[in-house]
Each structure stands twice: as structure tokens, then as C-alpha cells.
Design an enzyme around this catalytic site. Structure first.
Site, PDB file in Angstrom:
ATOM      1  N   PRO A  77      33.612 -17.030  43.460  1.00  0.00           N
ATOM      2  CA  PRO A  77      33.675 -16.169  42.680  1.00  0.00           C
ATOM      3  C   PRO A  77      34.695 -15.661  42.941  1.00  0.00           C
ATOM      4  O   PRO A  77      35.142 -14.716  44.204  1.00  0.00           O
ATOM      5  CB  PRO A  77      32.509 -15.099  42.463  1.00  0.00           C
ATOM      6  CG  PRO A  77      31.794 -15.743  44.400  1.00  0.00           C
ATOM      7  CD  PRO A  77      33.327 -17.040  44.794  1.00  0.00           C
ATOM      8  N   ASP A  99      32.520 -11.555  41.497  1.00  0.00           N
ATOM      9  CA  ASP A  99      32.760 -11.022  43.079  1.00  0.00           C
ATOM     10  C   ASP A  99      32.967  -9.486  42.705  1.00  0.00           C
ATOM     11  O   ASP A  99      33.954  -9.194  42.215  1.00  0.00           O
ATOM     12  CB  ASP A  99      33.684 -11.843  44.048  1.00  0.00           C
ATOM     13  CG  ASP A  99      32.876 -11.398  45.743  1.00  0.00           C
ATOM     14  OD1 ASP A  99      31.806 -10.844  46.122  1.00  0.00           O
ATOM     15  OD2 ASP A  99      34.208 -11.073  46.359  1.00  0.00           O
ATOM     16  N   TRP A 127      30.417 -11.494  52.142  1.00  0.00           N
ATOM     17  CA  TRP A 127      30.297 -13.040  51.625  1.00  0.00           C
ATOM     18  C   TRP A 127      29.641 -13.403  51.981  1.00  0.00           C
ATOM     19  O   TRP A 127      28.908 -14.619  51.687  1.00  0.00           O
ATOM     20  CB  TRP A 127      31.171 -13.020  53.394  1.00  0.00           C
ATOM     21  CG  TRP A 127      32.537 -13.021  53.642  1.00  0.00           C
ATOM     22  CD1 TRP A 127      33.334 -12.550  54.529  1.00  0.00           C
ATOM     23  CD2 TRP A 127      33.467 -14.007  52.785  1.00  0.00           C
ATOM     24  NE1 TRP A 127      34.305 -12.202  54.047  1.00  0.00           N
ATOM     25  CE2 TRP A 127      34.653 -13.071  53.274  1.00  0.00           C
ATOM     26  CE3 TRP A 127      33.681 -14.862  51.376  1.00  0.00           C
ATOM     27  CZ2 TRP A 127      36.242 -13.352  52.608  1.00  0.00           C
ATOM     28  CZ3 TRP A 127      35.047 -15.177  51.115  1.00  0.00           C
ATOM     29  CH2 TRP A 127      35.873 -14.483  51.642  1.00  0.00           C
ATOM     30  N   GLN A 179      39.835 -17.995  53.107  1.00  0.00           N
ATOM     31  CA  GLN A 179      38.502 -18.860  52.965  1.00  0.00           C
ATOM     32  C   GLN A 179      38.190 -19.759  54.118  1.00  0.00           C
ATOM     33  O   GLN A 179      36.509 -19.295  53.685  1.00  0.00           O
ATOM     34  CB  GLN A 179      37.925 -19.429  51.237  1.00  0.00           C
ATOM     35  CG  GLN A 179      38.493 -18.487  49.970  1.00  0.00           C
ATOM     36  CD  GLN A 179      38.393 -16.881  50.200  1.00  0.00           C
ATOM     37  OE1 GLN A 179      36.945 -17.109  50.480  1.00  0.00           O
ATOM     38  NE2 GLN A 179      38.619 -16.308  49.252  1.00  0.00           N
ATOM     39  N   TRP A 218      34.327 -17.396  52.550  1.00  0.00           N
ATOM     40  CA  TRP A 218      33.422 -18.594  51.500  1.00  0.00           C
ATOM     41  C   TRP A 218      33.107 -19.753  51.806  1.00  0.00           C
ATOM     42  O   TRP A 218      31.550 -20.398  52.177  1.00  0.00           O
ATOM     43  CB  TRP A 218      33.926 -18.558  49.924  1.00  0.00           C
ATOM     44  CG  TRP A 218      33.165 -18.856  48.978  1.00  0.00           C
ATOM     45  CD1 TRP A 218      31.422 -18.064  48.947  1.00  0.00           C
ATOM     46  CD2 TRP A 218      33.545 -20.318  47.884  1.00  0.00           C
ATOM     47  NE1 TRP A 218      31.297 -18.588  47.795  1.00  0.00           N
ATOM     48  CE2 TRP A 218      32.408 -19.994  47.169  1.00  0.00           C
ATOM     49  CE3 TRP A 218      33.924 -21.003  48.208  1.00  0.00           C
ATOM     50  CZ2 TRP A 218      32.213 -20.632  46.630  1.00  0.00           C
ATOM     51  CZ3 TRP A 218      34.355 -22.187  47.189  1.00  0.00           C
ATOM     52  CH2 TRP A 218      32.710 -21.543  45.745  1.00  0.00           C
ATOM     53  N   LYS A 275      55.787 -13.765  50.963  1.00  0.00           N
ATOM     54  CA  LYS A 275      54.778 -13.168  50.744  1.00  0.00           C
ATOM     55  C   LYS A 275      54.907 -12.897  49.041  1.00  0.00           C
ATOM     56  O   LYS A 275      55.684 -12.145  49.442  1.00  0.00           O
ATOM     57  CB  LYS A 275      53.779 -12.788  51.745  1.00  0.00           C
ATOM     58  CG  LYS A 275      52.282 -12.680  51.454  1.00  0.00           C
ATOM     59  CD  LYS A 275      51.178 -12.197  51.953  1.00  0.00           C
ATOM     60  CE  LYS A 275      50.365 -11.815  51.990  1.00  0.00           C
ATOM     61  NZ  LYS A 275      49.387 -11.884  53.433  1.00  0.00           N
ATOM     62  N   LYS A 318      53.184  -7.232  44.982  1.00  0.00           N
ATOM     63  CA  LYS A 318      53.979  -6.562  43.479  1.00  0.00           C
ATOM     64  C   LYS A 318      54.815  -4.770  44.165  1.00  0.00           C
ATOM     65  O   LYS A 318      55.921  -4.613  43.331  1.00  0.00           O
ATOM     66  CB  LYS A 318      52.551  -5.808  43.084  1.00  0.00           C
ATOM     67  CG  LYS A 318      51.713  -6.644  42.145  1.00  0.00           C
ATOM     68  CD  LYS A 318      50.688  -5.864  41.273  1.00  0.00           C
ATOM     69  CE  LYS A 318      49.846  -6.445  40.936  1.00  0.00           C
ATOM     70  NZ  LYS A 318      48.913  -6.904  40.776  1.00  0.00           N
TER      71      LYS A 318
END
Length: 1101
Positions: A48, A87, A575, A611, A615, A648, A651
Site C-alpha cells: 500500500p 497505507d 510496518w 522496503q 514490508w 536523488k 521537489k
RNA sequence: GGGCUUGUAGCUCAGGUGGUUAGAGCGCUACACUGAUAAUGUAGAGGUCCGUGGUUCGAGUCCACGCAGGCCCA
């Protein structure tokens, strides 16, 4: 008659929008699931995302990977249900709300109620849901958005509670402690986020000490360990060394007591502790009080040899049992500062805690009033009474108020005490950066705080064993990053001191001796009824009870012995929320038992490599502990999407790529295709927008051109594929070749998708389309499509190209779902060969082995090589392709090669415009062979004599080559020793042919006869002339089938004769009824051929 | 500091089990083709395979130590 759609200027973004509309209107996604009802299921779990931020281009990447395999498996006949999810809990949501409201955690419960605060979080978390849904659709990610699971919903939380209860019942849930940043001044723990606030790390001067730990059973041997927090020394329970670090024992004197001592420290640190000027002073010359202290290295050993040694407790206020006070190995030990031996205090350092647990070393604790173990520093930051000499003192001077602050800090007092006891080797001020509490501006302590844990370590073996059954892409993430993490597993710390999340369903009695873990809403209601009876609650809770804080905090239960029970205030790690999605998305075990069981474990999941410990771990851990199974069988851990310079995206830096803009500029297909074909998903992708344009031009442009070419002529001839397929053996060489390649491609692509290698699949498809179909098959067979009658040969060409195109559409559909569906439908709408309304409902192509002809494929590669070589000779000799030449000659070393080339010689002749291919063999007498050693086979036989053998072969003449070819072997002499070489030990190729213009590549050599006879010259002129006429026709806007009459003004004899001699050819090529040479011409057009200018007049006939 | 990972042409990437001329596409230069034409083809230039050591007859490939970037964890 149905016609194939023709497009003037295909707009890929528009195709995307149109197809999306088509899918929506016709429910194609739903059909792709429903039509597979009853088929084996392929289970996919959606990790999610959180909708509290806007989606970025990296989400397009991650979701493309997911989408590809779901679509592929659907085409392979599986039913693939895909439930979306959100999530919704966690710190980022809280922070965002706090930022919006201009409040801090401090204000919760004061300026804003917990209730209001949580309501704000609930709103914030779905803030960008619409934008997410929009992207999901536009990028073509098929996932069920209508019935997603949402982690804050009561049903979801109820499942989490039931899982927690199952763990609790298995004795896997316990309360312990972890070492966390703690601010005694504020009386609270700090999150890592709080610790990363600007200004928390400040440079401070602390009293640092190198303490002397006496080695047990020795007269005066000491381990030296350095610390910047001497107040932790009474809590010392071990020393850590680096396994591979070299240590020395040095004989010297204590600078404070002047006593002779032997000290042990890292070899690399000796120069920092001993003055080089003293190295020549004899030990026996030392007098108490000397500034320069002599030293002598006695012996050295590796760290691992020191492990297990015992030492006497340094400050034995609380005596410690063995194996306390022993030396252990720690991976965190360095020789950059200190002594290379690290003082370990289980209660005041995270590394210290970890290494202590790993080595079963007890920590230094005292008992509180309730008999519970507590550290020697209390929650205010003061020493407990058991530290008799300094009881009640703050461990940091900053904790005192200005009036009460003593002149000498605890660190200083401890230093003085140890100096007097001959236990301090060196004491000095040390400036370093140390974290401070952002609220109180006082230094923090690393301190043991209560936490709830899941005892994952109890399942370590199963976790490790079952992980080995998971197919990780890339494998290294599974073995390395994930595997190592499992090998060094610690218990899962569930506790979070927050407001917006899943509350821990554990209630504790006032005397802390009784606990209850609640596993469902019904159970809670029942317990509340009991509590009402006991008088702790006044009203029942309803069906719509919100399981969040603050409501659950207001629920008090009653214990078995009648005590009031309060909920443990912690929330659980988010998590856990996501790791529990296989169960909670179906509200299992309360509902959907069958659905859960048939969809567990997942066949496939994909998420970012970041993750791994998130996850991926929580899914795995819960599945192993609860179900004794893996949670997923195949997993892709994809890399990051970086900007084109490898930075990376953010914004803030302004280098983030807007996914919506990219899709609307280039269309979703090119965007997806670029991301998948450019690099493996698990490698970081340097996203360069120009690359998307390149993919669009090179791949989609070529494919579209090929389709347009097909459609143009198929429409003219009315080809609808209504006839039966022409048998393979009745199709020409090039058709059989491209179909062989197509079937090889199908195998390759199927295998690649099946292996979770989408990059391999997309590159193979791209190469097939651009190099083989477009650049070779279509180019060589163009004339078959527009020349002559609509006969068997022409039909074969249409059928062949149709089959290639429709197969490509199916093969590439998982990656480029919009365009390929358009292509499929455009083709299928006319042929009606299949009954599917969309490529995504069709079946993945199956390779037909009978179509694969490796000999033919090899022959075609030869044809391409020879053509390319011939072109390069023409180029070198400046002879244009339009000028016909007599022949090319190809030396053939064996009969098989000759047969191979003969099979494709017509193609070669057309392609390079020569009239014959001639083969030169030994018998011709002009072939000169050369020989090269085959290092691969020779290396095995001769090894170090390689150079001699190579030199010997280098000396060979025709005679030796002939001998080895004839006998299959040859005897040679190596420094007098006889040796035998086989034919396979050498590579024989042809030398340049004297007197010919030659080019070669690898073992293939081509010679071109560049002599141009008058006849050839005339033909060349005629071909040039045809070209000019064609251009004029086009300029005049004539249609392909329009007939003309050509008049040419009389020119030089060469030109006149050339045209006359080739008049039939010219007329045929240009759709001319007549070609006449006239004395003079009015209103003529001029065309140039080489150095001549011709006057031409074209009249439509 | 640890684990994992990447480093090959200006850019993006290929290069089973070591084998002697390291490839592709894009870009660049030149030329060609012209009934796929806002398309296409051919050729050319362009490389200390991150560095240093080692193993080997032979290393882009194997080993060790570094350097630089990335992710995760401390």
C-alpha cells in the site's frame, strides 16, 4: 470490405487516452479477471502506498513492474485478482498535520484534543487520493481501486488485533526495553526524526577517560578502554574488540600513580597514547614524576584471541555475575579513536545492548520498589542510591539548575576516584558533537525505555530456512541484504509513542501483574460489559466504536482479581499494518476465510529495495510466525529512480520528473517501455526524459511504420487473412526465416517474463521489431507487397507480416498495454481471427518448435554479414548501390558454409545489387588460408607452453594448414618435445585475395568484382533514371497506379543508348506506357544524373 | 562504521563457466537510399573496461586492498 486503420501522425498520448476510455467503457480490466474464473489463480499483493503525498515518477516505475507480471499471467490464463490498498497510519501523516496546523507534539492534548488531532490525520491521509487514482489509470496500472483496503478502517484494525492476540497467545509478545534517545529533562523519549532536527547536535566539551580494566589473574595487566561518558563506567559489563584488529601489550608506567603497568590496546593506537620521544628511554631509567614515560611493546595478538578473557569489575557497586566483565567481539569497533577496545554498558548504548544480548552478558541493574530491574540512572538522570559514593547526583552537569550546579561534574569526580585507584590511564577534555533535546536544549542520554516486542528471534531458524525458498530478484538482495538481516535478527520492537496509528490491544492491571490482550471488537465489548459491572465503566461500546486513540484510552477493563486495567499507551509499528495486509485486506479471520486461503501466500510482490527491512520483512515474519509459510514466492526489489545525473530526485532540488507531464508528452507506453528496457528494475534508473523520446522514435515509431506499411498495401489488395494459412514449406526463404525468428522470440520472451526479467523481454522484442522485422524482413520484401498480382506469394508476405505484428502486440502488451491493444485491435478488427475484444483478454503466444530453424537463422546472419561487407567495399570504392556489378566472391572453407550461403544468395544479390555470387574453394587456387591458434582448447592442453605453441603455429605455411585439414591433426615439436595438434586447436580463415577489393569480419571474407562493363554502366544509368522519374511522379502528386508517357531530350550517346537498351525496365518500374527520345523538348524538367543533365517531360497517359 | 549494490565509448547499457581485434543503441561526422519518406540504410571517429596489487601461459571477467556513487542499518 473492412480496412485496416491508417494513421497520419500517431499521437501516442492520445492512443493512451482512447484506449483508457475503451477499457473503462467496456470493463476490460474486470473482464480480464472474470473471464479467468475457474482458472488457477496467480496471487499478487499490492504494497500500500500512502496518499498523503503526491505520486512521483518512481511510482510509475514500481507500478509498471507490478503491472507487467499481472498482465502477463492473465494472458497465460491465470486469474489475477489485484486489490488496491492505502497505507494510512504513521509519523509522516502526523508530521504533515502538525505542520499544517502549526503545532508540535507538545500541543497535542493541550491546544488540540487527541480526538481533533486524529480527525485531522484521517483527512490528511487521503488528501491526494484523487491524484493517485488519476495516475494509476493514466499509466495503465490495473488494480482494483473500487474496493481497496485501508489500514485505518475498523475492520482492518480488528484483524491486526486478532493477529496480535495470536502472537500473544503463543507467548511471542512481551514487554522489554530498548536503548533509545531519552531526555531526562523533558522526561520523554525522542524519535529519530526528532533527533534529526537542525540544532540538536551541538559541539560540547566532555571529560573523557581511558580507563584501566585489570585482566583477571594477572599482576598488573590492564585493558585500556576509552569513554566520553565516564558516568556509565559503574554500569560497565563488558569490553568489545575488533576480531581482525591487532592488539599489543605495552609495558609502561601510570602517569598519575607512577606505578609499573602493562596495558593492552590496538597497535594502531599506540602512537596516540605514547610519546614517540620516549621510545628510546629505558624502562629502568624512569623516575616517578618524569614527563616522558618510557614504554616497550611486549607482545601482540589479534582481537579474536582476546575474546573470552575476563577482567575485574572496574567500579563494583553492583557486583556482576559471569559472563559479565569479559571481552567480546563487536563489529562496531574501530581504531579511529580511543584504544580499539570499547567499554560496553548494556543499559546505556544500543550497540552495547546488542552485543551484550548476543553474548548473554548480564547488564548492571538494581531493583526498584516493585522489584523490577532498573538501570543505575533514574528517569530524572540521577544516580540511584546503590552507587553509594555519588548517590543522587545528576549524571550530566547540565541537568542541575544554575544555582545547584556543583563545580565538579560527576564525570570529573569519577575520574579523580579512578586516578587515585590506579585505574585511570588518561583523562582529558574532549570536544565532540553530541545530541541535545530540542525542547530543553539539554544533552540526551541513551537510556533503556519500556517497549513491547514480538519475539521474532524465536523463529529465526524458520525465517532463514523459508527465506531460502523465495525467488528474489535480484538474488543478492535475498541472500545478502535480507538474509544477513535475518541472520542478525533481533526482536521486533512494536512500540511507538504516537497518536495516529493502531493501538496496542493490551490492558494492564494497576499492580502490573495482570494483562489482557484483546483480539476482536466483540471481545472488547464483552470485557467492557464486565467492567461496567465492576463499576469501572459507565456505558457499553457500540458496533461503530472507533478503535483509535483517544477512544480506546478511555476504555478501562477489569482484571480477574477485580483490579482496574488500563491500556498500555503505545501504538504499534506501522510496518505491522502493512505486513498484515494478506490477512487484514480480507478482514480475515472474521470474514472471507476461503478468499484468504486461496490467496495466501502471494505468488508475486514487488516494491522498492528500501522496503527490505520494512514490508518484505514484516510480511515474511508474520507469515512464518502465524502460518509457518512464506508470504510471497517471488519478489522483485526494484531500485531507485534518480535524475539523469544520478542524483536523488527531490521537489526541493527541482529535479523531480512530473509523471503526469511525462505521460501526456510521450504517452504511457513509451514511458513504461523506457523504464523497463533501459535498465533492470533492481538497478537504479537514471531517468533521462530524452530516453523516453528515443524509445518512442526508435521502437514505437518503427513498429508503427511497419504497421502502416502493412496496412497501406493490405488495404489496396484487400488482404483480410480470410484464406487458410499458407503452409510453411510453401513460403519463401525470408518468410520462413522471420517466422523462425518470431517463434524463437516467443520462447525467449515467455522465459524472460516467467523468470521475472522484464528488461530482457522488452529488449528482445525491441531488437526483433527494429532489426529483424523492419530493417531486414520488410526492407528486403518491400517489392512483394506492392508489385505484381495478389497471388500466393503476396498472400504469404501479408500473412507472415500480420503474424509477426499480432504476435508482437501480444508479447509486448504487458509492458505497453495501450499501444499494443490498439495494434492488436486494428489488426484483429479486419481479420477477425480471434474473438477477444482486447489484447489483454487474449492468450499469450505459444512457440511452435516446427517453425524454428536454427540453420536458417544462421544462414540469414551470414547473408547480413556478407551484405554489410559488400556495402563497405562499395563505400570504399565509391560505387553507389544503384550501379549493378557483376559478382561478389566468397571464399568458402567448407561445404556447409557454401550451402548456407547458397540458400540466401538471392537475397544477397538483391540487397547489394550484384548479378552473381561466386564461391572460391581450395581448388580455385586463389584462396589463401591463414591460421590462428584456438587459445581456448590449446590452453587446456598446453597451459604454460602456450606461447611456444602460438609461435609455432604462427610460422605455418600452406603446407601445414593443408596437412592438418587433411589429417585432422599434425605433429609439431616444442623445444624438441613432440606434440600433436588437432584441427579444433586452430582456427582457419581466408586471407585477403590478391588483386581484389576485399573486406572481412570474423571468419567471413568477401571480394567484390568492381569492374563496370558498358552494359552495367547502362543499367546503372537506367536505374538512376528510374529514380529521377519516380521523384518527378511524386512531385506531380501522381498515384501509384497512374500511367505516364516519358519523353527525353536527346543527350550523349551513352545516355541515349542506356535508356534505349533498358526501356522496358524503365517503363515497368515507372508505370510508363512509353519512353521516347526526341530531338528537342519544350516545357521540360531537368534532372541530374552524375555529370549529365537530362531534359524530361512526363505526360499522364 | 557494517551489510548489500553499481563503476565498460560523450550518454544509456550488453559482455555463460578466464582465451588474444571489448560490443549495441543514441549522439557526432560523412555518404547513400528514396513507392515505409517528418521514414530508412551504410561507414567512420570515439575505450588507461574506476585504481593498485595478486593468481594465471593469458584477466573487463577470478582474488585482495583501495577510490567514487547509491540504498539500508548503526
Amino acid at each position: 470490405m473492412k480496412k485496416y486503420n491508417e494513421y497520419k501522425n500517431p499521437n501516442y498520448a492520445q492512443i493512451g487516452e482512447q484506449m483508457l476510455q475503451f477499457w473503462k467503457e467496456n470493463g476490460i480490466f474486470e473482464k480480464s479477471v472474470d473471464t479467468r474464473e475457474g482458472q488457477p489463480s496467480f496471487t499478487f499483493y499490492e504494497g500500500p502506498p500512502s496518499a498523503n503525498g503526491t505520486p512521483g515518477i518512481h511510482h510509475v516505475m514500481a507500478r509498471t513492474v507490478k503491472d507487467i507480471f499481472c498482465r502477463y499471467k492473465t494472458q497465460k490464463g491465470f486469474q489475477v485478482k489485484r486489490k488496491g490498498g492505502w497505507d494510512t497510519h504513521g509519523l509522516p501523516v502526523e508530521l504533515q498535520v502538525e505542520k499544517e496546523l502549526g503545532i508540535t507534539k507538545e500541543d497535542i492534548g493541550k491546544k488540540i484534543s487527541v480526538e481533533e488531532y486524529n480527525q485531522k490525520c484521517r483527512e490528511a491521509v487521503m488528501k491526494f487520493k484523487d491524484e493517485w487514482d488519476d495516475l494509476t489509470e493514466k499509466m495503465g496500472y490495473w488494480v482494483d481501486l473500487d474496493n481497496p483496503y485501508i489500514t485505518f478502517e475498523t475492520d482492518y484494525i480488528e484483524t491486526l488485533w486478532s493477529l496480535l492476540k495470536r502472537l500473544y497467545d503463543k507467548d511471542l509478545l512481551y514487554k522489554g526495553y530498548t536503548i533509545q534517545p531519552y531526555s531526562p529533562a523533558a522526561g520523554t523519549g525522542l524519535s529519530s526524526h526528532e533527533l534529526n532536527q537542525p540544532g540538536t547536535y551541538q559541539d560540547v566539551k566532555d571529560t573523557s577517560m581511558t580507563a584501566m580494566f585489570k585482566v583477571e589473574g594477572t599482576e598488573n595487566d590492564f585493558f585500556l578502554a576509552w569513554t566520553t561518558t565516564p558516568w556509565t563506567l559503574p554500569a560497565n559489563n563488558g569490553l568489545a574488540v575488533g576480531a581482525g584488529i591487532e592488539y599489543v601489550k605495552v609495558k609502561t608506567f601510570n602517569q598519575y600513580t607512577f606505578e609499573p603497568i602493562n596495558v593492552i590496546l590496538a597497535k594502531d593506537r599506540v602512537s596516540s597514547y605514547f610519546n614517540d620521544k620516549a621510545k628510546d628511554i629505558k624502562l629502568e631509567d624512569y623516575k616517578a614524576g618524569d614527563k616522558l614515560i618510557p614504554f616497550e611493546v611486549l607482545e601482540s595478538f589479534k582481537g579474536r584471541e582476546l575474546a573470552g578473557k575476563s577482567y575485574e569489575q572496574l567500579m563494583p557497586y553492583i557486583p556482576l555475575e559471569k559472563p559479565g566483565c569479559t571481552v567480546v567481539v563487536g563489529d562496531f569497533v574501530t581504531t579511529e579513536d580511543g584504544t580499539g577496545i570499547v567499554h560496553i554498558s548494556k543499559t546505556f548504548g544500543a550497540d552495547d545492548y546488542r552485543v551484550s544480548v548476543m553474548n548473554d552478558m548480564p547488564g548492571v541493574f538494581v531493583k526498584d520498589e516493585e522489584g523490577k530491574d532498573v538501570p543505575i540512572v533514574d528517569k530524572q538522570g540521577k544516580y540511584v542510591k546503590e552507587i553509594t559514593d555519588f548517590a543522587g547526583m545528576y549524571v550530566k552537569n547540565e541537568y542541575y539548575s544554575d544555582e545547584e550546579r556543583p563545580e565538579k561534574s560527576l564525570d570529573v569526580l569519577i575520574s579523580i576516584k579512578l586516578k587515585e585507584e590506579n585505574r585511570a590511564f588518561k583523562v582529558e577534555k574532549y570536544e565532540h558533537s553530541y545530541p541535545h533535546c530540542w525542547r530543553t536544549d539539554k544533552p540526551i542520554l541513551y537510556y533503556p525505555l519500556d517497549s513491547w516486542f514480538i519475539k521474532t528471534t524465536a523463529y529465526k531458524e524458520q525465517l532463514v530456512a523459508l527465506n531460502k525458498t523465495i525467488n528474489w530478484k535480484p538474488a543478492s538482495t535475498g541472500e545478502g541484504r535480507f538474509g544477513n538481516w535475518l541472520e542478525n535478527l533481533v526482536d521486533w520492537n512494536l512500540s511507538r509513542s504516537r497518536y495516529w496509528g493502531t493501538p496496542l490491544p493490551i490492558w494492564v492491571s494497576e499492580d502490573k501483574k495482570e494483562q489482557k490482550c484483546i483480539g476482536s471488537l466483540a471481545e472488547l465489548k464483552a470485557e467492557v460489559e464486565k467492567s461496567i459491572a465492576a463499576g469501572f465503566m459507565t456505558e457499553s461500546i457500540g458496533e461503530d466504536f472507533d478503535l483509535h486513540r483517544p477512544y480506546v484510552d478511555d476504555v478501562y477493563l477489569v482484571s480477574e482479581t477485580g483490579q482496574k486495567m488500563t491500556r498500555e499507551a503505545d501504538l504499534i509499528d506501522v510496518w505491522f499494518d502493512s505486513g498484515a495486509m494478506p490477512y487484514a485486506q480480507w478482514h480475515y479471520p472474521f470474514e472471507n476465510k476461503e478468499i484468504f486461503e486461496s490467496n495466501f501466500p502471494a505468488d508475486f510482490i514487488a516494491e522498492g529495495v528500501d522496503q527490505t527491512r520494512g514490508w518484505f520483512f514484516t510480511l515474511h515474519a508474520l507469515a512464518v510466525m502465524l502460518e509457518d509459510k512464506v508470504a510471497f514466492k517471488n519478489v522483485i526489489a526494484n531500485g531507485l529512480v534518480l535524475d539523469k545525473n544520478g542524483n536523488k530526485m527531490s521537489k526541493r532540488l527541482g529535479n523531480a520528473i512530473n509523471p503526469f507531464e511525462t505521460i501526456s508528452n510521450f504517452g504511457p507506453d513509451a514511458t513504461r517501455w523506457y523504464m523497463i528496457s533501459n535498465a533492470n528494475p533492481w538497478d537504479n534508473l537514471k531517468f533521462n526524459i530524452e530516453g523516453v523520446g528515443e524509445v518512442q522514435r526508435r521502437f514505437f515509431g518503427t513498429l508503427q511504420n511497419t504497421y502502416a506499411f502493412f496496412a497501406l498495401y493490405a488495404n489496396l489488395d484487400g488482404f483480410t487473412f480470410e484464406d487458410a494459412e499458407i503452409p510453411l514449406n510453401e513460403r519463401p526463404e525470408s518468410d520462413r526465416w522471420i517466422l523462425s525468428r518470431l517463434n524463437s522470440l516467443i520462447k525467449e520472451v515467455d522465459q524472460a517474463y516467467n523468470d521475472y526479467e522484464p528488461t530482457r523481454a522488452s529488449r528482445a522484442i525491441m531488437d526483433f521489431v527494429t532489426d529483424e522485422v523492419s530493417n531486414w524482413y520488410v526492407r528486403l520484401n518491400r517489392k512483394r507487397f506492392w508489385k505484381g498480382d495478389y497471388d500466393q506469394g503476396k498472400k504469404a508476405a501479408y500473412q507472415t507480416l500480420y503474424t509477426c505484428l499480432v504476435s508482437v502486440a501480444k508479447l509486448a502488451a504487458p509492458v505497453a498495454p495501450f499501444y499494443m491493444d490498439r495494434l492488436y485491435q486494428d489488426l484483429n478488427a479486419v481479420s477477425g481471427k480471434e474473438n477477444f475484444e482486447s489484447v489483454h483478454l487474449s492468450n499469450f503466444p505459444e512457440a511452435n518448435e516446427a517453425f524454428i530453424n536454427k540453420d536458417l537463422e544462421a544462414q540469414m546472419i551470414l547473408a547480413q554479414t556478407i551484405s554489410s561487407l559488400t556495402h563497405s567495399i562499395r563505400k570504399k570504392e565509391k560505387i553507389k548501390v544503384r550501379q549493378p556489378l557483376t559478382k561478389v566472391m566468397v571464399p568458402v572453407l567448407d561445404e556447409k558454409t557454401k550451402q548456407y550461403i547458397e540458400a540466401v544468395q538471392d537475397l544477397i544479390m538483391t540487397e547489394v545489387n550484384v548479378k552473381a555470387v561466386e564461391y572460391i574453394d581450395d581448388a580455385s587456387g586463389i584462396l589463401v588460408k591463414k591460421v590462428k591458434p584456438n587459445f581456448r582448447t590449446l590452453g587446456k592442453k598446453f597451459g604454460s607452453q602456450m606461447k611456444l605453441v602460438a609461435a609455432a603455429i604462427g610460422q605455418w605455411t600452406k603446407a601445414e594448414i593443408a596437412e592438418i585439414e587433411k589429417n585432422g591433426s599434425i605433429n609439431i615439436s616444442l623445444e624438441g618435445e613432440p606434440a600433436s595438434l588437432l584441427l579444433e586447436d586452430v582456427e582457419i580463415s581466408s586471407e585477403d585475395i590478391p588483386g581484389w577489393s576485399v573486406a572481412s569480419e570474423g571468419k567471413v571474407t568477401v571480394a567484390l568484382d568492381i569492374s563496370i562493363t558498358d552494359e552495367l554502366r547502362a543499367e546503372g544509368i537506367a536505374r538512376d533514371f528510374v529514380n529521377r522519374i519516380q521523384n518527378l511522379r511524386k512531385d506531380m502528386g501522381l498515384d501509384v497506379q497512374d500511367k505516364i508517357n516519358i519523353q527525353v531530350a536527346k543527350n550523349e550517346a551513352l545516355i541515349n543508348d542506356a535508356l534505349t537498351a533498358n526501356a522496358t525496365y524503365v517503363c515497368e518500374e515507372t508505370q510508363a506506357l512509353s519512353l521516347t527520345i526526341v530531338d528537342s523538348l519544350s516545357e521540360a524538367q531537368s534532372v541530374e544524373i552524375d555529370e549529365w543533365t537530362l531534359e524530361v517531360k512526363i505526360a499522364v497517359g
